[in-house]
Write an enzyme that holds these catalytic residues in place. Sequence first.
Site, short mmCIF file in Angstrom:
data_model
loop_
_atom_site.label_atom_id
_atom_site.label_comp_id
_atom_site.label_asym_id
_atom_site.label_seq_id
_atom_site.Cartn_x
_atom_site.Cartn_y
_atom_site.Cartn_z
N ASP A 163 -4.16 -7.83 -6.06
CA ASP A 163 -4.79 -6.54 -5.81
C ASP A 163 -5.18 -6.48 -4.33
O ASP A 163 -6.17 -7.12 -3.91
CB ASP A 163 -6.04 -6.37 -6.67
CG ASP A 163 -5.71 -6.13 -8.15
OD1 ASP A 163 -4.63 -6.57 -8.59
OD2 ASP A 163 -6.54 -5.52 -8.86
N LYS A 226 -4.51 1.76 -7.36
CA LYS A 226 -5.81 1.50 -7.98
C LYS A 226 -6.88 2.30 -7.25
O LYS A 226 -6.86 2.40 -6.03
CB LYS A 226 -6.09 0.00 -7.91
CG LYS A 226 -7.43 -0.47 -8.43
CD LYS A 226 -7.51 -1.99 -8.32
CE LYS A 226 -8.91 -2.51 -8.62
NZ LYS A 226 -9.00 -3.99 -8.47
N LYS A 262 -4.42 2.09 -12.05
CA LYS A 262 -5.58 1.30 -12.47
C LYS A 262 -6.87 1.93 -11.94
O LYS A 262 -7.16 1.82 -10.74
CB LYS A 262 -5.46 -0.14 -11.97
CG LYS A 262 -6.66 -1.03 -12.32
CD LYS A 262 -6.48 -2.44 -11.81
CE LYS A 262 -7.73 -3.28 -12.02
NZ LYS A 262 -7.57 -4.67 -11.52
#
Length: 326
Positions: A163, A226, A262
Amino acid sequence: MVDTEVNKMTMEQRNPGCALDLEWVSKVRVNQPAVLRRCEQLVTRRTVKKQYQAAWLLRAVTCIDLTTLSGDDTQTNVQRLCFKATHPLRDDLVKALDVTGITTGAVCVYPSRVQDAVTSLKQARVIIPVASVATGFPAGQTPVRIRLAEIEFAVSEGATEIDIVINRSLALAGDWQGVYDEIQMFRKACGDVHMKTILATGELGSLRNVYKASLVAMMAGSDFIKTSTGKEGVNAILPVGLVMVRAIRDYYTRYGVKIGFKPAGGIRTAKDALAWLFLMKEELGSDWLNPGLFRIGASSLLTDIERQLYHYVYDRYAANHDMAMA
């Protein structure tokens, strides 16, 4: 019986990315009142009850990136996290709901704790992706060489997902070429490991910038986009999510590549999780309702989902001591 085999699915094929289309990026417009109106309708119009709610909540469990990103993380904390990821529900609930093999979608930790997570999951003999934050999380302000080294370290420790976080100063300055170039470098450093790109939407200033950042991240090769680090003042909210999933839909229409989504930060209740699932269902369709294309970044959400499932099974809410591992 509720089908939970979906949580055994791997992520979709890697996003090959494409050349940066600054013309498309420059023409982006977002109708904020329409976005807010759509999100209000989403929350008030769709509800599910009883066994249908239980089925949706079980799906939510399989999409959780169970997370610990605290300054006091220890090996013991990570071991406990991994145990919960492999046993997200009490045994009596699993039996009553007639589900088998249910786990969370992944665990998410700092790079220095990746090896602890990998070891714990190997000992449990359960295959769950280990995600690691990187690239100067959460601010993304460290030198590029250090951010790249952090990715390489996490991958070498056994992380299967990375991430990353974008440099918001570049986005706020309108330097989309700079954002694109950095994400491309990060993707190359990830190698075969899937990459999620955190936009830190609470610090981008406008929904228009959120849409632009989403496009640029996907063009640069992000497998997921995300919302947040969870450390911003404003984290995952539905209006931002709607703009991001519309960008995913537009990218898929143009290039035929499915990008994952996400939301993360501030998602604490089962009701919150259902709202995000409904958003995915209505805007992107059933193909996105699996952990290969949808994750929820959360640390405390699982507690409330388990409490709601307990209520469904026993027709009463559990006492705190009944959820000792939550």
